[in-house]
Write an enzyme that holds these catalytic residues in place. Structure first.
Site, short mmCIF file in Angstrom:
data_model
loop_
_atom_site.label_atom_id
_atom_site.label_comp_id
_atom_site.label_asym_id
_atom_site.label_seq_id
_atom_site.Cartn_x
_atom_site.Cartn_y
_atom_site.Cartn_z
CB CYS A 8 -49.95 29.86 110.88
SG CYS A 8 -49.89 28.35 109.89
CB CYS A 13 -52.13 28.74 104.89
SG CYS A 13 -53.49 27.71 104.33
NE ARG A 14 -52.35 32.33 108.86
CZ ARG A 14 -53.06 32.58 109.95
NH1 ARG A 14 -53.22 33.83 110.35
NH2 ARG A 14 -53.59 31.61 110.64
CG ASP A 125 -55.83 31.15 108.00
OD1 ASP A 125 -55.33 30.75 106.93
OD2 ASP A 125 -56.16 30.38 108.93
#
Length: 161
Positions: A8, A13-14, A125
């Site tokens: 990412c 995060c992802r 995102d």
């Protein structure tokens, strides 16, 4: 051993959520000793922790602890060891195409790998969003990984042959 790398932007995060959720799926299916999973980002962010809401979403929804995650930047070394590179957005695969063209053939978008056919194959995102957005994205990633399991199982079999 099959090596899967999630990509990412910042690796906070992802991709850490995808890494954590896939590791849990593999443990639950007793396949964790046949597949190595890691993640990286396209931004120059090294050793940053997973975002607070990513940690909370994984923990509350899937009982997955990613609190010890440290971000890393995509590198030739990571790509050379990966068998499958799953990107969260088209910009990530384009970055690999541009910066590491020898490894482009290993890349796919997570949604594409899961068999989704759409004009937009990006996983949104959630950076800076509310916890509910992170939970929604974490569930989306989990569903995409579930849809990818048939393909992954075939890759594991090929790798073990």
């Amino acid at each position: 051993m099959l090596n899967i790398l999630f990509i990412c932007t910042g690796n906070i995060c992802r991709s850490p959520m995808a890494e954590g959720v896939l590791k849990k799926i593999l443990r639950d299916k007793h396949l964790h000793n046949q597949v190595a999973v890691c993640s990286a980002g396209t931004l120059e962010m090294q050793d940053a922790p997973a975002s607070e809401n990513s940690v909370k979403a994984c923990q509350t929804e899937f009982q997955v602890d990613i609190s010890n995650h440290k971000s890393q930047v995509i590198s030739k070394d990571l790509l050379s060891h990966a068998d499958i590179v799953l990107c969260m957005a088209k910009t990530h695969s384009e970055t690999i195409d541009w910066a590491f063209p020898d490894y482009s053939y290993k890349c796919d978008l997570l949604k594409g790998y899961a068999g989704i056919q759409s004009v937009n194959l990006d996983v949104t995102d959630p950076i800076g969003g509310a916890l509910e957005e992170y939970i929604q994205i974490c569930h989306e990633i989990s569903e995409l990984l579930d849809k990818s399991m048939g393909k992954l199982l075939a890759e594991i079999e090929l790798n073990n042959a």
